[in-house]
Scaffold this motif. Sequence first.
Motif, PDB file in Angstrom:
ATOM      1  N   ALA A   1       0.599  -1.669   0.000  1.00 43.46           N
ATOM      2  CA  ALA A   1       0.197   0.542   0.052  1.00 43.46           C
ATOM      3  C   ALA A   1       0.857   1.293   0.539  1.00 43.46           C
ATOM      4  CB  ALA A   1      -1.073  -0.098   1.069  1.00 43.46           C
ATOM      5  N   GLU A   2       0.304   2.764  -0.528  1.00 45.70           N
ATOM      6  CA  GLU A   2       0.758   3.670  -0.329  1.00 45.70           C
ATOM      7  C   GLU A   2       1.803   4.062   1.541  1.00 45.70           C
ATOM      8  OE1 GLU A   2       2.015   5.688  -2.378  1.00 45.70           O
ATOM      9  OE2 GLU A   2       0.970   3.711  -3.822  1.00 45.70           O
ATOM     10  N   PRO A   3       2.077   4.699   1.407  1.00 45.96           N
ATOM     11  CA  PRO A   3       2.895   4.564   2.675  1.00 45.96           C
ATOM     12  C   PRO A   3       2.071   5.937   3.487  1.00 45.96           C
ATOM     13  CG  PRO A   3       4.955   4.955   1.208  1.00 45.96           C
ATOM     14  CD  PRO A   3       3.768   5.060   0.439  1.00 45.96           C
ATOM     15  N   GLY A   4       1.651   5.660   4.520  1.00 46.00           N
ATOM     16  CA  GLY A   4       1.685   7.352   4.949  1.00 46.00           C
ATOM     17  C   GLY A   4       1.440   7.479   6.740  1.00 46.00           C
ATOM     18  N   PRO A   5       0.923   8.260   7.314  1.00 48.35           N
ATOM     19  CA  PRO A   5       0.958   8.470   9.057  1.00 48.35           C
ATOM     20  C   PRO A   5       0.909   7.506   9.579  1.00 48.35           C
ATOM     21  CG  PRO A   5      -0.458  10.256   8.183  1.00 48.35           C
ATOM     22  CD  PRO A   5       0.255   9.230   6.887  1.00 48.35           C
ATOM     23  N   PHE A   6      -0.241   6.627   9.310  1.00 46.03           N
ATOM     24  CA  PHE A   6      -1.267   5.446   9.909  1.00 46.03           C
ATOM     25  C   PHE A   6      -0.542   3.824   9.510  1.00 46.03           C
ATOM     26  CE2 PHE A   6      -3.853   9.480  10.002  1.00 46.03           C
ATOM     27  CZ  PHE A   6      -4.247  10.135  11.141  1.00 46.03           C
ATOM     28  N   ARG A   7       0.437   4.237   8.815  1.00 52.18           N
ATOM     29  CA  ARG A   7       0.928   2.740   8.203  1.00 52.18           C
ATOM     30  C   ARG A   7       1.822   2.207   8.726  1.00 52.18           C
ATOM     31  NH1 ARG A   7      -2.320   0.763   4.307  1.00 52.18           N
ATOM     32  NH2 ARG A   7      -4.051   1.992   3.869  1.00 52.18           N
ATOM     33  N   ALA A   8       2.620   1.255   9.259  1.00 53.47           N
ATOM     34  CA  ALA A   8       3.532   0.255   9.562  1.00 53.47           C
ATOM     35  C   ALA A   8       4.197   0.297   8.716  1.00 53.47           C
ATOM     36  CB  ALA A   8       3.079  -1.143  10.330  1.00 53.47           C
ATOM     37  N   ARG A   9       5.901   0.285   9.240  1.00 53.10           N
ATOM     38  CA  ARG A   9       6.564   0.222   8.167  1.00 53.10           C
ATOM     39  C   ARG A   9       7.128  -1.456   8.000  1.00 53.10           C
ATOM     40  NH1 ARG A   9       8.245   5.701   9.739  1.00 53.10           N
ATOM     41  NH2 ARG A   9       9.118   6.772   7.657  1.00 53.10           N
ATOM     42  N   ALA A  10       8.014  -1.823   7.058  1.00 56.26           N
ATOM     43  CA  ALA A  10       8.123  -3.942   7.015  1.00 56.26           C
ATOM     44  C   ALA A  10       8.543  -3.845   7.703  1.00 56.26           C
ATOM     45  CB  ALA A  10       8.473  -3.519   5.561  1.00 56.26           C
ATOM     46  N   GLY A  11       8.530  -5.271   8.431  1.00 51.77           N
ATOM     47  CA  GLY A  11       8.902  -5.509   9.834  1.00 51.77           C
ATOM     48  C   GLY A  11       8.581  -4.744  11.343  1.00 51.77           C
ATOM     49  N   GLU A  12       7.961  -3.752  11.622  1.00 53.39           N
ATOM     50  CA  GLU A  12       8.096  -2.541  12.554  1.00 53.39           C
ATOM     51  C   GLU A  12       7.723  -3.613  13.752  1.00 53.39           C
ATOM     52  OE1 GLU A  12       4.813  -0.091  13.763  1.00 53.39           O
ATOM     53  OE2 GLU A  12       5.998   1.484  12.073  1.00 53.39           O
ATOM     54  N   LEU A  13       6.381  -4.535  13.350  1.00 54.71           N
ATOM     55  CA  LEU A  13       5.339  -5.404  14.319  1.00 54.71           C
ATOM     56  C   LEU A  13       7.025  -6.404  15.041  1.00 54.71           C
ATOM     57  CD1 LEU A  13       1.894  -5.613  13.593  1.00 54.71           C
ATOM     58  CD2 LEU A  13       2.735  -4.259  14.731  1.00 54.71           C
ATOM     59  N   ARG A  14       7.169  -7.182  13.726  1.00 58.76           N
ATOM     60  CA  ARG A  14       8.112  -7.966  14.616  1.00 58.76           C
ATOM     61  C   ARG A  14       8.939  -7.824  15.452  1.00 58.76           C
ATOM     62  NH1 ARG A  14       8.388 -13.337  12.300  1.00 58.76           N
ATOM     63  NH2 ARG A  14       6.845 -13.660  10.792  1.00 58.76           N
ATOM     64  N   LYS A  15       9.944  -6.290  14.817  1.00 57.93           N
ATOM     65  CA  LYS A  15      10.737  -5.960  15.520  1.00 57.93           C
ATOM     66  C   LYS A  15      10.185  -4.905  17.241  1.00 57.93           C
ATOM     67  CE  LYS A  15      14.254  -2.151  15.146  1.00 57.93           C
ATOM     68  NZ  LYS A  15      14.197  -0.441  14.452  1.00 57.93           N
ATOM     69  N   ALA A  16       9.399  -4.403  16.986  1.00 50.15           N
ATOM     70  CA  ALA A  16       8.603  -3.765  18.124  1.00 50.15           C
ATOM     71  C   ALA A  16       8.278  -4.842  19.141  1.00 50.15           C
ATOM     72  CB  ALA A  16       7.297  -3.341  18.020  1.00 50.15           C
ATOM     73  N   PHE A  17       8.345  -5.864  18.459  1.00 49.57           N
ATOM     74  CA  PHE A  17       7.664  -6.979  19.406  1.00 49.57           C
ATOM     75  C   PHE A  17       8.381  -8.612  19.032  1.00 49.57           C
ATOM     76  CE2 PHE A  17       3.969  -4.977  18.699  1.00 49.57           C
ATOM     77  CZ  PHE A  17       3.196  -4.303  19.888  1.00 49.57           C
ATOM     78  N   ALA A  18      10.099  -8.321  19.515  1.00 51.91           N
ATOM     79  CA  ALA A  18      10.628  -9.624  18.855  1.00 51.91           C
ATOM     80  C   ALA A  18      10.964  -9.975  20.029  1.00 51.91           C
ATOM     81  CB  ALA A  18      12.183  -8.265  18.857  1.00 51.91           C
TER      82      ALA A  18
END
Length: 181
Positions: free
Chosen positions: A141-158
């Motif tokens: 999808a298009e980037p945007g202020p409410f969208r996570a970057r690739a890998g964000e959740l895995r990194k945040a909850f590593a």
Amino acid sequence: MAEADGVSWDGKYAGRTAGPPRLPEVFAPYADEVPTAGHALELACGFGQASVWLAERGLTVQAVDVSAVAIEQAQGLASSHGVGDRCTFSVADLDDGLTPGPPATMILCHRFRDPALYSPIRDRLAADGLLAISVLSEVGAEPGPFRARAGELRKAFAGLQPLAAGEGDGQAWLLARRSRR
């Protein structure tokens, strides 16, 4: 969220009604992983369909949303399904942080993203607790202020043990368990 956000979401929920209790579609294939006892916390619960589903499964649920209209609908849904005593719904602005409460056996956050809450979410999860989180994503999808970057959740909850995860078509999601301490 500012007070204006609550008003905006009230407008989006006004005139609509809650559907049947259900786990969000992205997590439905993993329903057997959901605990059947303990305390659940749902963030940005909307009409409360998932909260009521969790309560029907046996959990005691604390759920929050910025919309008073959505919370009123959620309370009605819980009552009509006989789990009103197992659900506590409240209007809360998650920009102010997580509402106080006990460690959660499960935390569900569907289609709400605030990276400032990632650490408090992780800290609130009980030993062996389950996290189910999905957010809008830039992946597919298009980037945007409410969208996570690739890998964000895995990194945040590593620090959690991933059970399942995915990214694509504008959505990222993670199902993970906290290790026993």
